[in-house]
Design an enzyme around this catalytic site. Structure first.
Site, PDB file in Angstrom:
ATOM      1  CD  GLU A 130       9.048   7.379  -1.013  1.00 46.50           C
ATOM      2  OE1 GLU A 130       8.973   8.249  -0.140  1.00 46.50           O
ATOM      3  OE2 GLU A 130       9.528   7.592  -2.156  1.00 46.50           O
ATOM      4  CG  HIS A 140       8.618  10.225  -5.784  1.00 44.85           C
ATOM      5  ND1 HIS A 140       7.822  10.978  -4.947  1.00 44.85           N
ATOM      6  CD2 HIS A 140       8.952  11.069  -6.808  1.00 44.85           C
ATOM      7  CE1 HIS A 140       7.670  12.187  -5.440  1.00 44.85           C
ATOM      8  NE2 HIS A 140       8.341  12.264  -6.572  1.00 44.85           N
ATOM      9  CB  CYS A 143       5.116   8.349  -1.944  1.00 42.77           C
ATOM     10  SG  CYS A 143       6.274   8.727  -3.275  1.00 42.77           S
ATOM     11  CB  CYS A 201       6.236  13.603  -1.075  1.00 46.34           C
ATOM     12  SG  CYS A 201       6.053  12.575  -2.545  1.00 46.34           S
TER      13      CYS A 201
END
Length: 562
Positions: free
Chosen positions: A449, A447, A478, A475
């Site tokens: 992040e 991801h 993260c 999400c």
């Protein structure tokens, strides 16, 4: 049906290359709200910084251009523009309520026909008595006897040998952009490659040589210091050192440009017109006047042989930037604190905004403050940068970008995708819309992040000013990592889509905000009504950007978030 699922499972994504991305980021950093003209460059001073000999300097200005010429030194795209050879500058005042912010955006960029004044944001100024001090210098006129040299702002991206972003900055606080990066990260600079929006000046070049930079790649725009004497010094430094220089012309494929138009905007329900922004960028960086001087200024005789191809590539690059920034996130988007947070003081504004400010940028708070138009400007700029980063993603369904700020300085940037050096087909690309496939992408996709946190250039990002700008709601995978490193604020687009609970979950972000562990800021898009567009249509069309929807854009939106 099975055939359709197979196509989705093996979906191929056309993305912008890393080198093109770094060059576009450097240009976007030049448009940063913090970008300012450096005060000095070697033996030369900038008249815009010192205020001396301005009358003599203005005598060199070329007033023959009648087109709307956005200045190279004008700051962010919406800060200044020229109408009838006059510089119009936006000034801000603090806004107290979200409604005032919305109303200010509705009223932005309108012309008062009775007074001949133009309203830009929250400031009204007549079209007379304007000082044109940032235009292009006429090369046919003799230089000033005072030795004054006009400087341009510059955006900088430094990457390591593995093409990971080490630092991103621009000219600010009286220091050149390249100098900022080298001074702040001198221990990481050796063997790095620097991408810049312009050819660096002699001061920055000698520092790059000393720091051990392996190569500098700059866009074919007017140099940071266009003075002939300084350019000669730069060339001598390159000849006498091991550092390499390259004029970099991005080669963004046409298919990438087309896909950027059909992808769904994470911040607005529809794409807005980007044509006026493209026009501004072309006049600022790629004017016909500059193309006549480029061979001499950049020592680039080959330009005459490849001018048509270079011109096409620059147009594609600037149009791509306009589409993924202002086309996806227009000025009618603002950010507001998420509801539901438990507060001890009962105040809706972030604490500490009044006194915690960056040096020389007193009007821009370090800690997010939705009621401050300067912070709204910064939030839009960084969110647009996150959206630029998202275009690099090789995820077939949704690209995501993330930028981390601390004390209003970028400490990291990243995008989502598969592990580095993974070949196509190494990992499954199926998502929840591909039916009951057991091998889905979620276990293998990294991801944005996570990428940004792992690649940060400083270990401690736990200050109250630490803010992550991400182009999608974080999400549950993260959020714990965000809390682990101590990030206090997260800025993301509002997402009203229904999610499949069998895939990624989005519960922890809401819970962390409610518990006060994070402060969340969601985007809100103000949709101009049809009456607003009809009443203000003629005035809006004459401004650098229009707030009304473009008719051709209404049918170009596709849902790419699944």
């Amino acid at each position: 049906m099975n055939q359709a699922r197979t196509r989705r499972f093996a979906d191929f994504v056309n993305t912008i290359s890393k080198t093109d991305l770094f060059s576009c980021l450097s240009l976007w950093m030049e448009e940063s709200p913090f970008a300012t003209i450096s005060a000095v460059c070697g033996d030369f001073e900038s008249p815009s910084a010192t205020g001396k000999h301005q009358g003599e300097y203005r005598d060199q200005v070329d007033n023959e251009d009648t087109v709307c010429d956005a200045f190279r030194e004008s700051g962010p795209l919406k800060k200044k523009f020229k109408i009838n050879n006059c510089a119009i500058e936006k000034k801000d005042k603090e806004l107290d309520t979200p409604q005032q912010i919305h109303e200010s955006n509705i009223a932005s960029n309108n012309v008062d026909r009775t007074t001949g004044a133009i309203t830009v944001g929250h400031f009204k100024e007549p079209l007379t008595n304007c000082i044109e001090s940032n235009s292009i210098v006429d090369e046919d006129k003799k230089p000033s006897k005072s030795g004054i040299s006009r400087l341009n702002k510059i955006g900088v991206v430094m990457v390591d040998s593995r093409e990971n972003i080490v630092a991103i900055d621009c000219s600010r606080d009286g220091v050149h952009g390249v100098t900022n990066v080298l001074v702040d990260f001198s221990d990481l600079a050796a063997n790095c490659v620097i991408y810049t929006s312009r050819k660096p000046c002699s001061l920055c070049t000698k520092l790059m040589v000393q720091a051990g930079i392996s190569r500098v790649r700059y866009l074919p725009f007017e140099p940071e210091n266009p003075d002939e004497h300084d350019l000669d010094k730069v060339e001598k430094l390159y000849r006498m050192s091991e550092i390499g220089q390259s004029i970099y012309v991005p080669n963004i494929q046409k298919i990438v440009l087309v896909e950027s138009e059909v992808k769904r905007s994470p911040y607005a329900p529809h794409k807005l017109s980007h044509v006026s922004v493209l026009f501004t960028l072309l006049n600022r960086y790629w004017s016909e006047q500059w193309k006549r001087r480029i061979t001499l200024k950049l020592k680039w005789p080959e330009f005459n042989e490849c001018r048509q191809q270079v011109d096409h590539s620059i147009h594609i690059m600037l149009e791509w930037i306009a589409r993924v920034t202002f086309g996806d996130l227009p000025d009618s988007v603002n950010f507001f604190e998420c509801e539901g947070r438990n507060r001890s003081n009962g105040n809706g504004a972030s604490s500490g905004c009044a006194q915690d400010t960056v040096p020389n940028h007193e009007d821009t708070p370090i800690i997010p403050d939705p009621g401050n138009p300067r912070w709204q400007e910064l939030a839009r700029h960084m969110s647009r940068m996150a959206n630029i980063l998202a275009q690099r993603s090789n995820d077939p369904k949704r690209g995501v970008g993330a930028v981390i700020l601390q004390r209003n300085q970028i400490v990291s940037a990243g995008w989502n995708g598969y592990p580095p050096k993974a070949n196509y087909g190494d990992f499954p690309r199926a998502s929840h819309i591909d039916g009951a496939s057991l091998t889905k992408k979620y276990a293998f996709s990294i991801h944005a992040e996570q990428t940004a946190i792992l690649s940060r250039n400083t270990r401690d990002i736990s200050e109250d000013s630490s803010t992550m700008f991400v182009s999608k709601t974080p999400c549950d995978e993260c959020v714990p990592i965000i809390l682990k490193v101590g990030i206090k604020n997260v800025v993301f687009p509002r997402d009203n889509q229904q999610r499949n609970p069998a895939c990624l979950r989005y519960i922890l972000i809401q819970r962390s905000i409610a518990q006060g562990k994070l402060t969340g800021f969601e985007s809100r898009f103000h949709l101009p009504t049809q009456n607003d567009c009809q009443a203000e249509g003629s005035a809006i069309m004459r401004t650098p950007r229009q707030l009304c929807f473009n008719r051709e854009a209404n049918g170009l939106t596709a849902d790419a978030s699944k």
